[in-house]
Design a protein around this motif. Structure first.
Motif, PDB file in Angstrom:
ATOM      1  N   VAL A 290       0.838  -1.200   0.000  1.00 11.49           N
ATOM      2  CA  VAL A 290       0.000   0.000   0.000  1.00 11.49           C
ATOM      3  C   VAL A 290       0.875   1.252   0.000  1.00 11.49           C
ATOM      4  O   VAL A 290       0.631   2.209  -0.745  1.00 11.49           O
ATOM      5  N   ALA A 291       1.940   1.244   0.841  1.00 16.01           N
ATOM      6  CA  ALA A 291       2.829   2.408   0.901  1.00 16.01           C
ATOM      7  C   ALA A 291       3.542   2.603  -0.430  1.00 16.01           C
ATOM      8  O   ALA A 291       3.724   3.735  -0.889  1.00 16.01           O
ATOM      9  N   GLY A 292       3.919   1.489  -1.085  1.00 20.00           N
ATOM     10  CA  GLY A 292       4.595   1.579  -2.377  1.00 20.00           C
ATOM     11  C   GLY A 292       3.688   2.185  -3.437  1.00 20.00           C
ATOM     12  O   GLY A 292       4.092   3.093  -4.176  1.00 20.00           O
ATOM     13  N   VAL A 293       2.439   1.707  -3.480  1.00 19.87           N
ATOM     14  CA  VAL A 293       1.467   2.244  -4.446  1.00 19.87           C
ATOM     15  C   VAL A 293       1.285   3.737  -4.214  1.00 19.87           C
ATOM     16  O   VAL A 293       1.341   4.557  -5.139  1.00 19.87           O
ATOM     17  N   LEU A 299       4.928  10.240  -6.523  1.00 20.03           N
ATOM     18  CA  LEU A 299       6.088  10.616  -7.339  1.00 20.03           C
ATOM     19  C   LEU A 299       5.670  10.957  -8.766  1.00 20.03           C
ATOM     20  O   LEU A 299       6.297  11.768  -9.428  1.00 20.03           O
ATOM     21  N   LYS A 300       4.599  10.316  -9.251  1.00 19.71           N
ATOM     22  CA  LYS A 300       4.137  10.621 -10.606  1.00 19.71           C
ATOM     23  C   LYS A 300       3.175  11.807 -10.604  1.00 19.71           C
ATOM     24  O   LYS A 300       2.559  12.109 -11.628  1.00 19.71           O
ATOM     25  N   ALA A 301       3.038  12.461  -9.420  1.00 13.71           N
ATOM     26  CA  ALA A 301       2.176  13.651  -9.294  1.00 13.71           C
ATOM     27  C   ALA A 301       0.744  13.386  -9.766  1.00 13.71           C
ATOM     28  O   ALA A 301       0.106  14.230 -10.383  1.00 13.71           O
ATOM     29  N   ILE A 302       0.241  12.168  -9.465  1.00  9.11           N
ATOM     30  CA  ILE A 302      -1.150  11.832  -9.765  1.00  9.11           C
ATOM     31  C   ILE A 302      -1.962  12.127  -8.503  1.00  9.11           C
ATOM     32  O   ILE A 302      -1.417  12.094  -7.396  1.00  9.11           O
ATOM     33  N   TYR A 306      -6.311   8.319  -6.158  1.00 10.60           N
ATOM     34  CA  TYR A 306      -6.175   7.072  -6.913  1.00 10.60           C
ATOM     35  C   TYR A 306      -5.596   5.954  -6.050  1.00 10.60           C
ATOM     36  O   TYR A 306      -5.860   4.789  -6.286  1.00 10.60           O
ATOM     37  N   THR A 307      -4.805   6.333  -5.037  1.00  9.76           N
ATOM     38  CA  THR A 307      -4.253   5.319  -4.136  1.00  9.76           C
ATOM     39  C   THR A 307      -5.380   4.523  -3.500  1.00  9.76           C
ATOM     40  O   THR A 307      -5.359   3.290  -3.482  1.00  9.76           O
ATOM     41  N   ASN A 308      -6.396   5.228  -2.972  1.00 10.70           N
ATOM     42  CA  ASN A 308      -7.491   4.542  -2.295  1.00 10.70           C
ATOM     43  C   ASN A 308      -8.300   3.690  -3.261  1.00 10.70           C
ATOM     44  O   ASN A 308      -8.831   2.653  -2.877  1.00 10.70           O
ATOM     45  N   ILE A 309      -8.407   4.149  -4.505  1.00 13.72           N
ATOM     46  CA  ILE A 309      -9.126   3.339  -5.489  1.00 13.72           C
ATOM     47  C   ILE A 309      -8.369   2.036  -5.713  1.00 13.72           C
ATOM     48  O   ILE A 309      -8.956   0.940  -5.731  1.00 13.72           O
TER      49      ILE A 309
ATOM     50  N   LEU B 151     -12.402  12.928  -6.573  1.00  7.77           N
ATOM     51  CA  LEU B 151     -11.923  13.298  -7.906  1.00  7.77           C
ATOM     52  C   LEU B 151     -13.000  14.066  -8.670  1.00  7.77           C
ATOM     53  O   LEU B 151     -12.698  14.874  -9.541  1.00  7.77           O
ATOM     54  N   LEU B 152     -14.279  13.804  -8.298  1.00  8.84           N
ATOM     55  CA  LEU B 152     -15.396  14.441  -8.997  1.00  8.84           C
ATOM     56  C   LEU B 152     -15.674  15.864  -8.534  1.00  8.84           C
ATOM     57  O   LEU B 152     -15.949  16.749  -9.331  1.00  8.84           O
ATOM     58  N   PHE B 153     -15.640  16.075  -7.215  1.00  9.80           N
ATOM     59  CA  PHE B 153     -15.966  17.419  -6.719  1.00  9.80           C
ATOM     60  C   PHE B 153     -15.304  17.670  -5.361  1.00  9.80           C
ATOM     61  O   PHE B 153     -14.924  16.734  -4.657  1.00  9.80           O
ATOM     62  N   GLN B 154     -15.162  18.940  -5.023  1.00  8.24           N
ATOM     63  CA  GLN B 154     -14.568  19.310  -3.738  1.00  8.24           C
ATOM     64  C   GLN B 154     -15.631  19.827  -2.766  1.00  8.24           C
ATOM     65  O   GLN B 154     -15.648  19.460  -1.619  1.00  8.24           O
TER      66      GLN B 154
END
Lengths: 331, 328
Positions: A290-293, A299-302, A306-309, B151-154
């Motif tokens: 989980v920490a790696g993801v 690092l990819k500035a995403i 998305y981590t939780n997804i 991601l959809l709204f704040q």
């Protein structure tokens, strides 16, 4: 033991090793490492990056290693996140008041174990449902955290910077945080206790089938009490470590940590509904995955959401694998 | 009672409070609630005011609707739905968007109900197809759902001046307007659960799945029906939520979860399934919603309310476990 008669045994052992929960989490871990190396590049495995991941992982690793015993014994402890908050607030307010850390720490741990004893009393002695009882404790401890941090003023935070403690908590060996290495060692010791000692076998037996364990003469109540106290103690240690690392405690410290930790432990092969399954090494790898993801996403500035997804998807995948491996199907 | 060698309370059956029958726990709960009100009233007579009534009933509204949804899942053997916060915010977002488009109130409500039901159906589909435990499935879908919503709204809020904005701020017969749908729901759902075919099937499945299946009840169909219905009720709660709250973000409903689960447990609904009276949600939600106001009158900061609520829950489930164990 001759080779011929040992062969089926050995085959069984290897089949178990290659298809068991630790194997699948190891494969997942290798995949995450590979994705990190290929996508982020060599800086993913640089000492400084691993140091950053490691510092964040100290608290979850300590909590996970100890709470894992409660899961194994079949009594899930949901109060660990709030317990970390409670311990950090209690420790921080003492440090802020000028108390010596060597006195403040045992006092904090004593308070945490006392709270764990209430859990054990309700669940083991009175037969309360573990999820419901520890949910109550989660709520109560969060309230106590709020009340204690409220003393620190309207900011909702207690500043408890202690130079000696901070230096100790953030010292490094070979470029890696000492506490991270110690937390890894703790997880390995926990794994040794679970797989190699009588205590570990008792914990697994009690979680697997408490009635059979009782018939076999295992003190079920005592084992479960021990597991719940250890879970509270581990969360207490983690709360103290948190304050030592950051020099402060806040209202929200540890909020939601229980779900983060249990999601990672389940990805690592534990079950929160079925005792006796899982292994501290798997749990540790689950937290590392989980920490790696999370680190790759950062690092990819995403967007960090998305981590939780990904964690949610991994969790579903892990429990599905567990069921296909022989876990009880839910109907 | 000495330390029992095994934890086997779950097998207990039969009348739990002989003499008072099934109404014993209900009377105890109502009595505790009344004692709390009386004690606060004696200490501070100004507690017994219309203002307090408004505050308590306002708090009850959203928690009450969510508690009915949660109780239906628990009674039918689905343990817990941990994805209520995601479902609530998702339906709430749809409601806000419909309100912003100038849609009339009935469309908003239908939209919220449909969204909530769809969310419940997604959960149920995963649970039934993969045969996974609802607690874990909903834990995972809540992770995914909340992250996707962020991601959809704040921030979102129903526009001022719309009918739904008014609805969240008016009162009806001296109580907040949003309280009445909750009260009606508890009454109606509590009446129909043990008196309709689908309700009795849900209870039967929760009590003993093998026996229910032997009687020809389809487990997957019951699960899907219950989770979809429960989801629709979360949609209803979202209407009350967006009507009465200010700007909200995807994390705004997280604090409701604990109160909802505590209310369900305090009402004597068994998390193991098969047992529970929805009418008892009224005193349990009422009791838990009275505590915050009471504490203010006793001069304690609102931070203290969680401590009381938490220990009451620990005590209640310990008492429940003790009673179940003592029963023959």
């Amino acid at each position: 033991m001759t080779i011929t008669s040992a062969q089926p045994d050995r085959f069984e052992i290897w089949r178990e090793r290659l298809s068991g929960s630790v194997a699948s989490i190891t494969i997942t871990f290798i995949i995450v490492m590979a994705v990190g190396l290929l996508w982020v590049g060599p800086r993913f495995v640089s000492t400084s990056n691993i140091g950053i991941i490691g510092s964040f992982l100290v608290v979850p690793l300590i909590v996970g290693a100890c709470a894992g015993f409660a899961l194994l014994a079949g009594v899930v402890d949901l109060s660990i996140g709030s317990m970390v908050g409670f311990a950090s607030a209690l420790f921080a307010i003492q440090i802020a008041g000028g108390m010596d850390p060597w006195i403040a720490a045992p006092l904090t741990l004593l308070a945490c174990v006392a709270m764990g004893a209430i859990n054990a009393l309700a669940i083991v002695h009175f037969g309360a449902d573990a999820i419901a009882a520890t949910l109550g404790m989660l709520t109560a401890l969060r309230g106590m955290t709020w009340v204690i941090t409220g003393i620190g003023g309207a900011s909702g935070a207690i500043f408890a910077f202690h130079p000696g403690l901070f230096g100790m908590a953030n010292s490094r060996v070979l470029g890696l945080p000492v506490l991270f290495l110690l937390a890894i060692v703790l997880s390995l010791i926990a794994a040794g206790v679970v797989t190699k000692t009588r205590l570990g076998r008792h914990v697994q037996a009690v979680g697997g089938d408490d009635k059979a364990a009782a018939r076999a003469g295992i003190p079920v109540a005592r084992v479960r009490t021990f597991a719940l106290l250890l879970s509270a103690f581990g969360a207490g240690v983690a709360g103290i470590v948190f304050v030592a690392q950051l020099g402060s405690a806040a209202r929200a410290t540890g909020f939601g940590l229980e779900f983060q930790v249990y999601a990672a432990l389940m990805i690592g092969g534990y079950s929160i509904l079925r005792g006796g399954v899982g292994n501290p090494v798997g749990g540790m790898l689950g937290l590392l995955v989980v920490a790696g993801v999370s680190n790759i996403i950062e690092l990819k500035a995403i967007s960090p959401y998305y981590t939780n997804i990904i964690v949610g998807a991994l969790l579903l995948g892990a429990v599905l694998l567990d069921r296909l491996r022989g876990g009880d199907p839910y109907e | 009672m000495a330390l029992a060698p095994t934890i086997d309370g779950k097998d207990a059956v039969g009348p739990r409070w002989p003499g008072l029958g099934a109404w014993g726990p209900a009377l105890a709960l109502v009595a505790v609630w009344l004692v709390l009100i009386a004690a606060t009233g004696l200490y501070r007579p100004d507690f017994l005011s219309h203002q307090t009534l408004l505050a308590v009933t306002f708090t009850m509204s959203i928690v009450g609707v969510l508690a009915v949804a949660q109780a239906l899942v628990a009674i039918s053997g689905g343990f817990l739905d941990l994805s209520q916060p995601s479902g609530l915010i998702l339906s709430g977002l749809v409601t806000v968007r419909l309100a912003e488009a100038g849609m009339p109130m009935p469309v908003l409500i239908l939209g919220a109900l449909a969204t909530g039901a769809a969310w419940g159906l997604v959960n149920a589909t995963i649970i039934v197809l993969a045969k996974l435990n609802p607690v874990i499935v909903t834990l995972a879908t809540n992770f995914i759902g909340l992250a996707a919503l962020f991601l959809l709204f704040q921030l979102a809020q129903v526009p001022r001046g719309t009918a739904i904005h008014e609805f969240g701020r008016t009162s009806l017969l001296g109580l907040p307007a949003i309280w009445w749908p909750m009260a009606a729901l508890i009454l109606v759902a509590g009446f129909f659960l043990p008196r309709t075919r689908v309700g009795r099937r849900a209870i039967a499945v929760g009590g003993n799945r093998q026996a229910a299946r032997a009687r020809g009840i389809s487990l997957p169909r019951t699960r899907i029906a219950i989770f979809t219905l429960s989801g629709a009720l979360v949609g209803l709660a979202s209407v009350l939520f967006v009507a009465s709250s200010g700007p909200f973000n995807p994390g705004s409903a997280n604090f409701l979860q604990l109160n909802v689960i505590a209310s369900v447990i305090l009402a004597g609904v068994s998390l193991a399934g098969g047992r529970g009276n929805l009418w008892l949600l009224f005193p349990s939600v009422g009791f838990l919603s009275t505590i915050p106001t009471t504490l203010v009158f006793f001069g304690l900061a609102s931070d203290w309310q969680l401590i009381f609520q938490g220990f009451i829950l620990v005590f209640a489930v310990a008492f429940d476990g003790y009673r179940a164990r003592r029963a023959p």
